[in-house]
Design a protein around this motif. Structure first.
Motif, PDB file in Angstrom:
ATOM      1  N   GLY A  80       0.816  -1.216   0.000  1.00  0.00           N
ATOM      2  CA  GLY A  80       0.000   0.000   0.000  1.00  0.00           C
ATOM      3  C   GLY A  80       0.844   1.257   0.000  1.00  0.00           C
ATOM      4  O   GLY A  80       0.490   2.271  -0.609  1.00  0.00           O
ATOM      5  N   VAL A  81       1.982   1.209   0.673  1.00  0.00           N
ATOM      6  CA  VAL A  81       2.902   2.350   0.665  1.00  0.00           C
ATOM      7  C   VAL A  81       3.484   2.538  -0.734  1.00  0.00           C
ATOM      8  O   VAL A  81       3.603   3.668  -1.220  1.00  0.00           O
ATOM      9  N   LEU A  82       3.827   1.427  -1.385  1.00  0.00           N
ATOM     10  CA  LEU A  82       4.349   1.535  -2.749  1.00  0.00           C
ATOM     11  C   LEU A  82       3.291   2.084  -3.698  1.00  0.00           C
ATOM     12  O   LEU A  82       3.595   2.912  -4.570  1.00  0.00           O
ATOM     13  N   ALA A  83       2.042   1.648  -3.538  1.00  0.00           N
ATOM     14  CA  ALA A  83       0.946   2.195  -4.361  1.00  0.00           C
ATOM     15  C   ALA A  83       0.776   3.686  -4.088  1.00  0.00           C
ATOM     16  O   ALA A  83       0.539   4.474  -5.011  1.00  0.00           O
ATOM     17  N   THR A  84       0.933   4.083  -2.824  1.00  0.00           N
ATOM     18  CA  THR A  84       0.843   5.505  -2.474  1.00  0.00           C
ATOM     19  C   THR A  84       1.953   6.297  -3.156  1.00  0.00           C
ATOM     20  O   THR A  84       1.714   7.397  -3.675  1.00  0.00           O
ATOM     21  N   ALA A  85       3.160   5.754  -3.174  1.00  0.00           N
ATOM     22  CA  ALA A  85       4.273   6.445  -3.829  1.00  0.00           C
ATOM     23  C   ALA A  85       3.997   6.621  -5.324  1.00  0.00           C
ATOM     24  O   ALA A  85       4.248   7.690  -5.894  1.00  0.00           O
TER      25      ALA A  85
END
Length: 194
Positions: A80-85
């Motif tokens: 989810g953090v990677l998708a946010t980035a």
């Protein structure tokens, strides 16, 4: 990206994106669009603190370093953090168009793990515009701008008016952003994501 949804394919009448004449110059840092944005804001202690730089045309590059607070599995970045980035990077492209837009759809492919301590190098571009729809894509690489691909995404952003944020945001944050005397910061506060 392979096999993205039909909704992420520009229609036949889509046009090539045109960089706004007042967009930041190639090589210029875009800065945070809002102090408290989880993606780019310096006021978020556990945020990504993503830094984007304008590229040629309607492209940009960005970087963020995966911190311990960003992990999912032990020692690895949370998906989810990677998708946010990716979403933050893609949304920042709209500043090059000088368009206020929100994410309509984001499809992310996870290619390889991203370890804590790694700096993810992202490159993004607007590929087409059709009316209020803005089509874009991004890729995130490990170990440098030419490193192995770790994540990639295609996105559809929808142009909105500032009323979208005024009508749906918390009044105290809207007032704070709207009262900023710096007109550029005030405009940027409303440029990325719902």
């Amino acid at each position: 990206m392979s096999a993205s949804s039909a909704s992420l394919q520009p229609p036949a009448d889509a046009v090539k994106p045109v960089r706004h004449p007042d967009a930041p110059a190639p090589g210029e840092f875009l800065g945070a669009h809002y102090e408290h944005c989880f993606g780019c804001g310096p006021g978020q202690p556990h945020g990504l603190h993503l830094e984007a730089r304008a590229g040629e045309g309607v492209t940009l590059t960005a970087e963020f370093t995966v911190q311990t607070a960003h992990q999912g599995a032990p020692g690895l970045a949370h998906g989810g953090v990677l998708a946010t980035a990716l979403d933050e990077t893609l949304g920042s492209l709209n500043w090059l168009l000088r368009t206020i837009a929100v994410t309509g759809r984001l499809e992310t492919d996870y290619i390889r793990p991203v370890p804590v301590g790694t700096t993810l190098h992202l490159a993004a571009e607007v590929t087409a515009v059709a009316g209020r729809k803005i089509y874009s894509s991004a890729v995130g690489r490990l170990d440098g701008p030419e490193g192995p691909v770790a994540v990639r995404a295609d996105a559809l952003f929808i142009e909105v008016k500032v009323d979208h944020f005024v009508d749906h945001g918390r009044p105290e944050e809207i007032r704070a952003a709207m009262s900023d005397p710096d007109q550029v910061r005030r405009a940027r506060a409303f440029e990325v994501n719902p």
